[in-house]
Design an enzyme around this catalytic site. Structure first.
Site, PDB file in Angstrom:
ATOM      1  N   ASP A 179      18.095  48.667  27.518  1.00  0.00           N
ATOM      2  CA  ASP A 179      18.366  49.793  28.398  1.00  0.00           C
ATOM      3  C   ASP A 179      19.746  50.333  28.041  1.00  0.00           C
ATOM      4  O   ASP A 179      20.716  49.571  28.009  1.00  0.00           O
ATOM      5  CB  ASP A 179      18.347  49.293  29.853  1.00  0.00           C
ATOM      6  N   ASP A 279      18.791  55.609  30.024  1.00  0.00           N
ATOM      7  CA  ASP A 279      18.859  55.820  31.474  1.00  0.00           C
ATOM      8  C   ASP A 279      19.342  57.232  31.819  1.00  0.00           C
ATOM      9  O   ASP A 279      20.343  57.701  31.250  1.00  0.00           O
ATOM     10  CB  ASP A 279      19.845  54.785  32.048  1.00  0.00           C
ATOM     11  N   GLU A 337      14.736  58.266  29.929  1.00  0.00           N
ATOM     12  CA  GLU A 337      14.358  58.373  31.342  1.00  0.00           C
ATOM     13  C   GLU A 337      14.875  59.723  31.830  1.00  0.00           C
ATOM     14  O   GLU A 337      16.077  59.957  31.828  1.00  0.00           O
ATOM     15  CB  GLU A 337      14.966  57.240  32.172  1.00  0.00           C
ATOM     16  N   HIS A 408      11.117  49.514  38.182  1.00  0.00           N
ATOM     17  CA  HIS A 408      12.016  48.867  39.137  1.00  0.00           C
ATOM     18  C   HIS A 408      12.591  49.838  40.157  1.00  0.00           C
ATOM     19  O   HIS A 408      13.390  49.444  40.990  1.00  0.00           O
ATOM     20  CB  HIS A 408      13.156  48.205  38.352  1.00  0.00           C
ATOM     21  N   ASP A 409      12.236  51.115  40.075  1.00  0.00           N
ATOM     22  CA  ASP A 409      12.790  52.129  40.979  1.00  0.00           C
ATOM     23  C   ASP A 409      11.765  52.663  41.968  1.00  0.00           C
ATOM     24  O   ASP A 409      12.047  53.637  42.667  1.00  0.00           O
ATOM     25  CB  ASP A 409      13.307  53.334  40.175  1.00  0.00           C
TER      26      ASP A 409
HETATM   27  O1  ISL Z   1      17.533  58.379  42.646  1.00  0.00           O
HETATM   28  C1  ISL Z   1      16.746  59.170  42.185  1.00  0.00           C
HETATM   29  C2  ISL Z   1      16.467  60.394  42.879  1.00  0.00           C
HETATM   30  O2  ISL Z   1      15.630  60.081  43.964  1.00  0.00           O
HETATM   31  C3  ISL Z   1      15.983  58.866  40.986  1.00  0.00           C
HETATM   32  O3  ISL Z   1      15.217  59.861  40.473  1.00  0.00           O
HETATM   33  C4  ISL Z   1      16.987  58.401  39.971  1.00  0.00           C
HETATM   34  O4  ISL Z   1      17.571  59.496  39.373  1.00  0.00           O
HETATM   35  C5  ISL Z   1      16.343  57.620  38.929  1.00  0.00           C
HETATM   36  O5  ISL Z   1      15.625  56.655  39.571  1.00  0.00           O
HETATM   37  C6  ISL Z   1      17.413  57.081  37.989  1.00  0.00           C
HETATM   38  O6  ISL Z   1      17.234  55.752  37.749  1.00  0.00           O
HETATM   39  C7  ISL Z   1      17.990  55.085  36.792  1.00  0.00           C
HETATM   40  O7  ISL Z   1      19.383  55.283  36.932  1.00  0.00           O
HETATM   41  C8  ISL Z   1      19.981  54.755  38.094  1.00  0.00           C
HETATM   42  C9  ISL Z   1      19.561  53.323  38.411  1.00  0.00           C
HETATM   43  O8  ISL Z   1      19.932  53.008  39.728  1.00  0.00           O
HETATM   44  C10 ISL Z   1      18.076  53.138  38.261  1.00  0.00           C
HETATM   45  O9  ISL Z   1      17.729  51.787  38.475  1.00  0.00           O
HETATM   46  C11 ISL Z   1      17.727  53.602  36.884  1.00  0.00           C
HETATM   47  O10 ISL Z   1      16.405  53.346  36.540  1.00  0.00           O
HETATM   48  C12 ISL Z   1      21.452  54.793  37.845  1.00  0.00           C
HETATM   49  O11 ISL Z   1      21.764  54.135  36.652  1.00  0.00           O
END
Ligand code: ISL
Length: 632
Positions: A179, A279, A337, A408-409
Site C-alpha cells: 500500500d 491510497d 484507489e 477495510h473501509d
Molecule cells: O472517507 C471517505 C469518504 O467517505 C472515503 O471515500 C475515503 O476517501 C477513502 O475511504 C480513502 O481511504 C483510504 O485512505 C484513508 C484511509 O483511512 C483508508 O483506510 C484508506 O483506504 C486515508 O489514508
C-alpha cells in the site's frame, strides 16, 4: 473546447469530467442518468440553469464546476486493446495485517502471522496479495499515517520478517503488492517534524501550510474524519489534513518531494515487491490557490472542498512522472484507489497508452443511488447489475476494470444486501460468482472467502476506528442522543471489516497465537459458526465454492479475456451473461432476489460447472448462481 456559462447541459455531459460530475450528483440524489439525456434538459444552458436553480445552487457552484471541467483538456483516444498481463489474469486478496493473524500474542496481527497463513491463500488459489500498510506508524489511522516509509511497524515485526514474507510469497508462485500512502504522512514523520521545528526548513514546503483568515482556518474545507481540514500549528500557521489531524497532506507541487517519493518507491521495488495500491491517489493535486469549497457541493457530497482536489489539474502529470520514474523501470503494477472518480475519469487514468495507472478502484457501485455509507438501508443488487453493464459497455478495451465489494473501509456487502442469516451462504456464493466470472480483476478481502458479515457491535466502546469515533463525537456535539449517534456509526463503521479473521471455532477464532491473548478489536462470536477450519472440511461451504470458482477462472481464458454478452438484460432481479473466447463459452446465471424465479429459455445445451445450490433446477432458487459451459 472550453466550457462556459453559455454551454449546454448536454455539452457538459459530453465532457469526460462533466459526465462523471453529473453522474455523481445524480447518484447522490438518487436519480437516473436518463433524466439528463432528455432533449429538453440537455439543451438547457448553464446560465439558464443558474437562474432556475439560484435558490439551491449559487453562482459559486457553477464556477467550481467549470473550473473542474476546464482543468481536463484531453479526451480518450482509441488505441485498441491493451496487452495481456499477469495482473489481468490474477485473483488478488487483500490482507489487513492488523486483523489477519497474531503470531506473538500481543493481540495485533503481524507479518509472521501472515507467513503462517500463506498456505491458506495458496490453497484458495489466489495469485497476489495486497498488504494494507505495514510501515512504521503511530497508528492514528491503522498505518495509513506513515512515520517512516522504509521501516516496518514494530507491532508487525521487522524488515527481516518482511523479507521472509516476500520470499515465502514468491516461493509459492504468488505476488505481493504493498500500500502506497503518499497523499499524506503522519505528523510524526521526520519531514513534518522538521517543518514544524523550523518554518524556514525546506521541508516546510513538503506540506500545505497557510496563514489563517480572520482568526480561523485558511478556508472552509472539511476533513473526511469530521471537522475542519486544517490544524493550527504552534507558530500560528495552519497545515492541511484531508483525513485525521495526524495525517498531514503532502505538497505534490514540490519537485523535491516528488523525487523523494519516487526514490522510496524504487527502494521497495528493488526489494522485489511486485507493485502498489496507491491510497487516495486522485487527491494529490490540489487546485492552485486552494479556493473555498462550494457549499452546495459540500452539502451534496457531505464534505466541503472536494471539487478542489478529487481530480486536480496536475493529477495526470504527477502520475505519469511517478510511473516513468519508479514503476516502469521495474515493470511494476499499479492500482489507484480513487474515491469519487467516475468511468470517464477512470478511462483517462488507466488507458494503457496514457501510461499513468494500470487500474483504479472506482467506488460508485458500493452504495445504491441516494444513499451513503452511514445510511441504514438495503443495497439493491439491480444497481450492481446496471453498474457492471455500464462499465462493461463503456470502459474502453485499453482499460481494465477492478472488481470488488469488500475492503477495510466498508461494511460487508452480504450484510448490506440482506442481513437475514437464512440467505447468508447463498449470497456469499452469489457475490463470489459475479466477482470471479465478470470481466476485470477480482480483489477479495480477507473473510470474504468464508462469507464474513457485519458485526453486532452494541456499544461505542467496542469501536476502534478514528473515523467512527470522530463521527460519533461530532453527532453528539450536534445534539444527537448517544443511541442515535451509535445507530449511525453502526450502519457504516469501517470496523465491520476489521474484526479478526475467523480461522477456527476456538477462542477469538484462532486469531491470537498465544493462549489468553486478547485481540485489539473483538468480534461478536460469529467465528463459532463461520471459520476457515470448519469450511475447509465441508464441500458445500462458501470456502469450497470460492476454491472451485477460482480454479475454474484460472483454467479458463474465456472467463478472463472473453467478451461479455448480457442475457435478458432488462429483466429485473436476474443477471445473466455469456463469456466467450476462441469458440469456448460460459453462461453465468444469477438470481438477485430472495424469491424463486424462472430461468430464461435455453437456446443451447448447457452443462453446469459450478453452482451455489447443487444441481440446477428449471428455476432459480433465492440468490442462486450457476456457471454453465455452453455445449455446441
Ligand atoms: O472517507 C471517505 C469518504 O467517505 C472515503 O471515500 C475515503 O476517501 C477513502 O475511504 C480513502 O481511504 C483510504 O485512505 C484513508 C484511509 O483511512 C483508508 O483506510 C484508506 O483506504 C486515508 O489514508
Amino acid at each position: 473546447m472550453t466550457l462556459t456559462m453559455r454551454s449546454t447541459l448536454g455539452e457538459v455531459y459530453a465532457h469526460p469530467v462533466g459526465h462523471d460530475a453529473l453522474d455523481k450528483v445524480l447518484l447522490q440524489v438518487g436519480r437516473s442518468p436518463r433524466w439528463l439525456t432528455n432533449p429538453v434538459v440537455s439543451r438547457l444552458r448553464l446560465s439558464t440553469l443558474a437562474t432556475l436553480a439560484r435558490r439551491v445552487a449559487p453562482p459559486s457552484f457553477f464556477e467550481a464546476l467549470l473550473r473542474l471541467l476546464n482543468s481536463e483538456p484531453s479526451r480518450y483516444e482509441d488505441h485498441g486493446p491493451g496487452p495481456r498481463a499477469w495482473w489481468k489474469e490474477a485473483v488478488f486478496y487483500q490482507v489487513y495485517p492488523r486483523s489477519f493473524q497474531d503470531s506473538d500474542g500481543d493481540g495485533v496481527g503481524d507479518l509472521r502471522g501472515v507467513i503462517q497463513r500463506l498456505d491458506h491463500l495458496r490453497d484458495l488459489g489466489v495469485d497476489a496479495l495486497w498488504l494494507s500498510p505495514i510501515y512504521d506508524s503511530p497508528n492514528d489511522d491503522n498505518g495509513y499515517d506513515i512515520r517512516d516509509y522504509r521501516a516496518i511497524m514494530a507491532e508487525f515485526g521487522d524488515m527481516a520478517d518482511f523479507d521472509e514474507l516476500l520470499a515465502q510469497v514468491h516461493a509459492r508462485g504468488m505476488r505481493l503488492i504493498m500500500d502506497l500512502v503518499v497523499n499524506h504522512t503522519s505528523d510524526e514523520h521526520p519531514w513534518f517534524q522538521a517543518a514544524l521545528a523550523d518554518p524556514t526548513s525546506p521541508y516546510r514546503d513538503y506540506y500545505v501550510f497557510r496563514d489563517g483568515v480572520d482568526g480561523g482556518p485558511p478556508n472552509n474545507w472539511t476533513s473526511f474524519f469530521s471537522g475542519s481540514a486544517w490544524r493550527r500549528v504552534p507558530d500560528g500557521q495552519y497545515a492541511l489534513h484531508l483525513f485525521s489531524g495526524k495525517q498531514m497532506d503532502l505538497n505534490w507541487e514540490n519537485p523535491d518531494l516528488r523525487a523523494d517519493i519516487a526514490q522510496m518507491v524504487r527502494w521497495w521495488l528493488a526489494k522485489g515487491v511486485d507493485g502498489f495500491r496507491l491510497d487516495v491517489i486522485n487527491y494529490i493535486s490540489k487546485q492552485p490557490g486552494l479556493p473555498p469549497g462550494d457549499p452546495t457541493i459540500g452539502a451534496l457530497m457531505g464534505f466541503t472542498g472536494v471539487e478542489n482536489y478529487v481530480y486536480g489539474p496536475r493529477l495526470h502529470e504527477f502520475l505519469r512522472e511517478l510511473r516513468a520514474a519508479a514503476f516502469e523501470p521495474f515493470d511494476a503494477f499499479s492500482v489507484g484507489e480513487t474515491p469519487g472518480v467516475g468511468l470517464e475519469q477512470a478511462t483517462l487514468l488507466t488507458a494503457a497508452y496514457r501510461r499513468e495507472l494500470d487500474m483504479v478502484f472506482s467506488f460508485d457501485h458500493l452504495e445504491t443511488p441516494g444513499h451513503t455509507r452511514f445510511d441504514d438501508y438495503r443495497y439493491d443488487l439491480n444497481y450492481l447489475k446496471a453498474y457492471l453493464m455500464r462499465w462493461t459497455r463503456d470502459y474502453p478495451s485499453s482499460c481494465w476494470m477492478s472488481l470488488f465489494y469488500d475492503n477495510h473501509d466498508n461494511p460487508r456487502m452480504i450484510s448490506k444486501v440482506n442481513p437475514d442469516p437464512a440467505h447468508r451462504e447463498a449470497l456469499a456464493k452469489l457475490l463470489a460468482t459475479i466477482q470471479l466470472t465478470s470481466r476485470g480483476t477480482p480483489f477479495l478481502f480477507q473473510g470474504q472467502e468464508i462469507g464474513m458479515v457485519n458485526q453486532r457491535f452494541t456499544d461505542i466502546s467496542q469501536v476502534r476506528d478514528v473515523e467512527s469515533l470522530n463521527l460519533y463525537d461530532s453527532l453528539l456535539a450536534d445534539g444527537q442522543t448517544p443511541q442515535a449517534a451509535f445507530a449511525t456509526v453502526l450502519a457504516g463503521t469501517r470496523d465491520h471489516a476489521r474484526t479478526p479473521m475467523q480461522w477456527t471455532p476456538d477462542e477469538h477464532g484462532g486469531f491470537c497465537g498465544v493462549e489468553g491473548a486478547v485481540p485489539w478489536i473483538e468480534g461478536d462470536g460469529d467465528h463459532r459458526f463461520c471459520n476457515v477450519r470448519d469450511q475447509a472440511a465441508d464441500d458445500d461451504s462458501v470456502l469450497a465454492f470460492h476454491r472451485r470458482l477460482i480454479a475454474l477462472r484460472r483454467a479458463t481464458p474465456a472467463l478472463v479475456y472473453g467478451d461479455v454478452r448480457f442475457v435478458e438484460a432488462r429483466r429485473r432481479g436476474y443477471l445473466g451473461y455469456v463469456r466467450a473466447l476462441d469458440g469456448e463459452a460460459y453462461l453465468v446465471e444469477c438470481n438477485l432476489t430472495d424469491r424463486p424465479q424462472p430461468t430464461p429459455r435455453r437456446h443451447a445445451r448447457l452443462e453446469p460447472v459450478v453452482g451455489s445450490h447443487g444441481t440446477p433446477l428449471a428455476w432459480l432458487r433465492p440468490y442462486e448462481s450457476v456457471v454453465y459451459r455452453v455445449l455446441r
